[in-house]
Design an enzyme around this catalytic site. Structure first.
Site, PDB file in Angstrom:
ATOM      1  CG  HIS A  16      -1.938  -1.120   1.190  1.00 52.09           C
ATOM      2  ND1 HIS A  16      -2.997  -1.200   2.068  1.00 52.09           N
ATOM      3  CD2 HIS A  16      -2.046  -2.222   0.398  1.00 52.09           C
ATOM      4  CE1 HIS A  16      -3.693  -2.297   1.820  1.00 52.09           C
ATOM      5  NE2 HIS A  16      -3.117  -2.934   0.797  1.00 52.09           N
ATOM      6  CD  GLU A  52     -14.749   3.858  -1.130  1.00 51.54           C
ATOM      7  OE1 GLU A  52     -15.222   3.375  -0.089  1.00 51.54           O
ATOM      8  OE2 GLU A  52     -14.192   4.982  -1.164  1.00 51.54           O
ATOM      9  CE1 TYR A 112      -8.002  -8.726  -0.127  1.00 53.21           C
ATOM     10  CE2 TYR A 112      -6.765  -7.797   1.704  1.00 53.21           C
ATOM     11  CZ  TYR A 112      -7.180  -7.740   0.393  1.00 53.21           C
ATOM     12  OH  TYR A 112      -6.796  -6.685  -0.408  1.00 53.21           O
TER      13      TYR A 112
END
Length: 391
Positions: free
Chosen positions: A162, A265, A286
């Site tokens: 990330h 999104e 997950y």
């Protein structure tokens, strides 16, 4: 009144109070599922193959172009038939997991300053972060010169997940930069889950930042006067944005964002707003359990689109070309997991629907070339540059 009439009257009273107290009830975003209709009138051709995990493409004013490979290569191409030239004298990268050399961007005044910008992971497995460098591109000597690290996010983290790392110019001297939240649960940064940093104003993790070409906070940033906030922050509450698109005419900044399991999104980004992660989300862990019981909350911005199942969104394009006149003014969102590009049909700030362009490979970046065609980078060890053509 009887009991039924009392109930109806009470419901209208609650609605009236919510609306006129400034606490309007949240609205559901446009639900766009995985079975969107296929776009028509297009075909594709592969113009470059044999790339090693390409991440980003950027064109120079003369229509030559640069491609980054996540493993740490910056390649220069004179055209789509030429052999790549490897540019030397790059910064040091941390290449592991999702980290490495990521975005490349050409300064709007490149003809004057020859500046290119790179985003990348720096550090090591114990301490790393998203970083931005500025350099002069010397094509004669096939190298970068005056390489300068102009910005690094804080705090450092110890995961290889990330990084975000997409950048886009919002003016001739400012750019937006996406920064991921640092990693999936149970990854921690400091003494809290990394994802919790998305709601913390003293952390860059899980944010969109707004910076000058020298890596300083832009002068119109929304948190400049808050003593406990980092001045570079533009918006908060993001998980991992890997696509940014800017509409120069309207000034609208769009972002696509990875959810966890589902709940990807599309957001319209506005300064100072909170986009909810991880307190408000449609995605799940997950292992399928809920991350939050809430999908909307007053004071937090609802997404324009939610993708479940996940598309794993990547590059994002606001199309202004004339090759596809019917697509002018729409967004094109790449999908790593979906192996497709989603055409998101816009009417101003409103999403009217979507179509899919099936690629069949993991889509890493989506860009408009200087010729008005749409180009797609596929993120593989044998990656490709694909051109979308009218049929």
């Amino acid at each position: 009144m009887n009991e039924y009439q009392n109930s109806i009257a009470l419901s209208f009273t609650i609605i009236f109070i919510l609306i006129f107290s400034g606490c309007a009830m949240p609205k559901d975003p446009v639900p766009l599922s995985g079975d969107a209709p296929e776009a028509e009138g297009w075909t594709s051709e592969t113009v470059i193959s044999g790339l090693n995990q390409p991440w980003s493409i950027a064109w120079l004013p003369d229509s030559t172009f640069l491609i980054t490979e996540r493993s740490g290569q910056l390649l220069y191409f004179e055209d789509y038939q030429s052999e790549p030239v490897q540019i030397s004298n790059l910064p040091d990268f941390y290449v592991d997991g999702q980290g490495g050399l990521m975005d490349v961007s050409v300064h709007p005044s490149y003809l004057k300053n020859r500046w290119v910008f790179l985003t990348y992971a720096s550090g090591d497995e114990d301490s790393n972060r998203t970083t931005v460098a500025q350099a002069v591109l010397n094509l004669e000597d096939q190298q970068l010169e005056n390489v300068e690290e102009i910005f690094r996010i804080t705090p450092n983290k110890d995961s290889n997940q990330h990084f975000g790392s997409r950048m886009i110019w919002t003016s001739n001297s400012t750019f937006a930069l996406s920064v991921g939240d640092g990693g999936n649960r149970p990854v921690k940064t400091g003494n809290v889950l990394s994802r919790e940093h998305a709601q913390m104003l003293d952390s860059h993790l899980g944010k969109i930042l707004h910076l000058t070409q020298n890596g300083e906070s832009a002068e119109n940033n929304p948190f400049l006067n808050e003593p406990d906030a980092l001045p570079e922050i533009w918006s908060i509450g993001h998980r991992n944005i890997q696509g940014l698109a800017y509409d120069e005419e309207s000034g609208r900044l769009w972002a696509n964002e990875h959810g966890s399991r589902g709940g990807d999104e599309l957001n319209l980004i506005k300064p100072g707003e909170n986009y909810g992660w991880p307190e408000v989300t449609y995605s799940r862990e997950y292992w399928y359990t809920k991350i939050s019981d809430e999908t909307s909350r007053p004071g937090m911005v609802d997404p324009k689109v939610v993708w479940t199942p996940a598309q794993a969104p990547s590059g994002l394009l606001f199309y202004t070309g004339e090759i596809f006149p019917e697509w002018h003014g729409d967004l094109f969102s790449g999908g790593l997991q979906g192996e497709q590009v989603r055409r998101i049909i816009l009417d101003g700030e409103s999403v009217m629907g979507e179509e899919k362009i099936l690629i069949g490979r993991r889509v890493r970046d989506v860009k408009q070339g200087p010729d008005g065609y749409i180009y797609i980078l596929t993120g593989h060890d044998d990656g490709e540059l694909i051109r979308i053509l009218p049929k």
